[in-house]
Design an enzyme around this catalytic site. Structure first.
Site, PDB file in Angstrom:
ATOM      1  N   GLY A 226       0.812  -1.212   0.000  1.00 41.34           N
ATOM      2  CA  GLY A 226       0.000   0.000   0.000  1.00 41.34           C
ATOM      3  C   GLY A 226       0.844   1.260   0.000  1.00 41.34           C
ATOM      4  O   GLY A 226       0.529   2.241  -0.689  1.00 41.34           O
ATOM      5  N   GLU A 243      -7.261  -0.764   1.579  1.00 37.12           N
ATOM      6  CA  GLU A 243      -7.606  -1.631   2.710  1.00 37.12           C
ATOM      7  C   GLU A 243      -6.403  -2.522   2.961  1.00 37.12           C
ATOM      8  O   GLU A 243      -6.124  -3.447   2.211  1.00 37.12           O
ATOM      9  CB  GLU A 243      -8.859  -2.454   2.400  1.00 37.12           C
ATOM     10  N   CYS A 277      -8.160 -10.288   6.114  1.00 35.65           N
ATOM     11  CA  CYS A 277      -7.592  -9.041   6.641  1.00 35.65           C
ATOM     12  C   CYS A 277      -8.228  -8.654   7.974  1.00 35.65           C
ATOM     13  O   CYS A 277      -7.532  -8.240   8.901  1.00 35.65           O
ATOM     14  CB  CYS A 277      -7.783  -7.920   5.628  1.00 35.65           C
TER      15      CYS A 277
END
Length: 469
Positions: A226, A243, A277
Site C-alpha cells: 500500500g 484496505e 484481513c
C-alpha cells in the site's frame, strides 16, 4: 451452467504458454495464467478510457440494469466459480468459504445497484441554491488480493461500474484464474471494454498504480505494498482507497460466558483458515474466564474438519501459498521457543498436504511475542491473559494498525463502552469480521484509508461536483 473445464479454457493461457497455477490442496496444475506485460495493460487502460464516456452517459437506471444482469450471470455460473475458487485459493466449498464467497459476489452487485445516491441540497434560501452531486471519477484501477479474490474484486468493481466508471482489474498472481473467470462471466452481459482484466506480475501492478490515465486506484493487501502504491500514484494524483493489513484485537471482558461465544469467536479468528484481513488475530481474555475460553475454543477446533476443499465435509483448508505457510510456521515455532503453551495444533499437518497447518491455539504467551505483534494471516491465534481492562485496551491499541476489533461480554452496554475506545475502523460486539453491503468499512492508522460499501462506497469511486445557481 458450464463445466469448470469450459470456464478454465476460456481464461487460461494457450497450451505451452503462461504460468502454471496449482491446486492449493493437492499441488496439481489446474491451468496456466496469462502473463501479460505493461504493453497489454496500457492497451486495456486506453480501451477503458475510450469506453468510459458512453458508459457514464447511460445514466444510473441503465447501469443498474446491467449490474443486476451481472448478478444473474454470477448466479448462473456459481458452482463452477466456487469449484475453481476452491482449487486455486484452497478454501472449501462449504462453510463460510467458496460457495459463500460467490454468493456474496451477486449480493454485493445487487446492493451496489440498489443503493440510492441523491443530490444533496446544501443551501436553498431563496437567493442561492447549491446542490452537491457525484459523478464518475473516470477509469478505476482495481488491484486485488489472493485471500478473497472474487468477493473483494466485486467490492472494488461493482460500485465503480454503478457510478459510471470503467474498470481495469489486476488479479493477484496467486489467484488469477478465478478472477479472470469471474470477469469473463460478468462480461457476458456488460458492454465491451467497460470491465477489463490484465493478468501479470508486479510490473503490471506498479504500472496500473502509476498510469497517467488511471483516475482512481483501489487496493486490498499488505501495508508495505500500500505504501508503494501511494508513492506510485503521486505522479498522476490518482485517488486512493486502501484496505491494508490488520492484526485485529479482541477483548473478552470479565464474567463472559465462554461457551456462548466460542463458535463466533472461533470463526472470527479462523474464517478462511485465518487468511482474512479483518480476522481476529490476537485475543485478550480476562483471567477470570481465561481457562474456560481457551478450552471452549479448543473444543471447537477439535471438531471442525480440515482437508481438501472439494470434500463436502471440510470447512477449513490449506494455506494458499508457501510464503504464507512459512510465516505461520515461523511465528508458531518462535512462540514455542518462548515457552508459550500449544493447546491445539502447533506443527504442519503434512498428512493432509504440503500447505496444511492445523488450527493452532497458543496460550500463556506474552504480548511482545512476534506471534502477537506480527500479522500471522493464518490458523494460529495467540491468547493473552489480562487482569485489568484498562491494560487490555492499551494493549489492543498499541500497534500501528486499526482495521477491526471486537469486544466480547454478557452485557452489551459494557461491551459498547469498551468498543468506543478501540482504535479501529470497525468494532464488533460478540462477533468479529461480519460485513454488510450497506455498512461502510475501512481502516485507520496503517490499515489504510477510504471507505467501501453503501452510499459512502459509491462516493469513494466518484468525484463531488457542486452545482450553484
Amino acid at each position: 451452467m458450464t463445466d469448470v473445464r469450459d470456464l478454465l479454457a476460456r481464461v487460461s493461457a494457450p497450451e505451452g504458454s503462461g504460468r502454471p497455477i496449482h491446486d492449493a490442496a493437492t499441488g496439481e496444475v489446474i491451468g496456466n495464467a496469462p502473463e501479460s506485460g505493461v504493453d497489454v495493460l496500457d492497451d486495456a487502460v486506453a480501451r477503458a478510457r475510450a469506453a468510459q464516456p458512453a458508459w457514464e452517459a447511460l445514466g444510473h437506471d441503465r447501469r443498474i440494469e446491467y449490474l443486476l444482469a451481472a448478478a444473474d450471470a454470477v448466479d448462473a455460473h456459481a458452482e463452477e466459480l466456487a469449484r475453481l475458487l476452491s482449487r486455486e485459493q484452497g478454501k472449501p466449498l462449504n462453510g463460510p468459504n467458496a460457495r459463500f464467497e460467490v454468493g456474496a459476489c451477486s449480493a454485493w452487485l445487487r446492493s451496489s445497484a440498489s443503493v440510492a445516491l441523491e443530490p444533496q441540497v446544501l443551501v436553498n434560501d431563496g437567493d442561492t441554491r447549491a446542490e452537491l452531486h457525484y459523478r464518475a471519477v473516470g477509469v478505476v484501477g482495481a488491484i486485488g488480493p489472493w485471500n478473497w479474490p472474487l468477493m473483494i474484486g466485486i467490492w472494488q468493481l461493482a460500485p465503480a461500474l454503478r457510478m459510471g466508471d470503467t474498470v481495469v482489474v489486476k488479479p493477484s498472481e496467486y489467484t488469477p484464474l478465478s478472477v479472470l473467470a469471474l470477469i469473463d462471466v460478468l462480461n457476458e452481459v456488460l458492454p465491451e471494454d467497460v470491465l477489463l482484466a490484465v493478468s501479470g506480475g508486479r510490473d503490471v501492478g506498479a504500472r496500473l498504480a502509476s498510469h497517467p490515465d488511471i483516475d482512481k486506484v483501489m487496493f486490498t493487501g499488505s501495508t508495505a505494498t500500500g505504501r508503494r502504491i501511494i508513492e506510485s500514484s503521486a505522479g498522476n494524483l490518482a485517488r486512493l482507497t486502501l484496505e491494508l493489513g490488520g492484526n485485529d484485537a479482541g477483548i473478552v471482558l470479565p464474567g463472559t460466558d465462554a461457551t456462548a461465544i466460542a463458535q463466533d469467536l472461533f470463526w472470527g479468528a479462523f474464517i478462511n483458515t485465518g487468511q482474512t484481513c479483518a480476522a481476529l488475530k490476537r485475543l485478550y481474555v480476562h483471567d477470570s474466564v481465561y481457562d474456560d475460553v481457551v478450552e471452549a475454543l479448543a473444543e471447537v477446533a477439535r471438531t471442525t474438519p480440515m482437508g481438501n476443499g472439494l470434500d463436502e465435509e471440510n470447512v477449513l483448508g490449506p494455506l494458499q501459498n508457501k510464503q504464507q505457510f512459512d510465516i505461520v510456521n515461523r511465528l508458531v515455532e518462535d512462540a514455542k521457543s518462548r515457552g508459550a503453551r500449544i493447546v491445539t495444533g502447533g506443527s504442519p499437518a503434512r498428512e493432509l498436504g504440503e500447505l496444511f497447518y492445523p488450527i493452532t491455539l497458543v496460550a500463556d504467551i506474552e504480548d511482545d511475542a512476534p506471534l502477537v505483534e506480527e500479522e500471522q494471516f493464518g490458523p494460529a491465534l495467540p491468547i493473552i491473559r489480562y487482569t485489568d481492562v484498562e491494560d487490555a485496551i492499551q494493549k489492543a491499541n498499541r500497534l500501528d494498525v486499526g482495521l477491526g476489533g471486537s469486544v466480547w461480554a454478557n452485557s452489551r452496554d459494557e461491551a459498547r463502552a469498551v468498543a468506543s475506545r478501540i482504535q479501529a475502523g470497525t468494532v464488533w460486539i460478540n462477533s468479529h469480521g461480519g460485513l454488510h453491503p450497506l455498512v461502510p468499512f475501512g481502516g485507520v492508522k496503517s490499515s489504510g484509508y477510504g471507505l467501501e460499501f453503501g452510499v459512502e462506497g459509491l462516493k469513494a469511486v466518484a468525484v463531488p461536483q457542486v452545482i450553484n445557481g
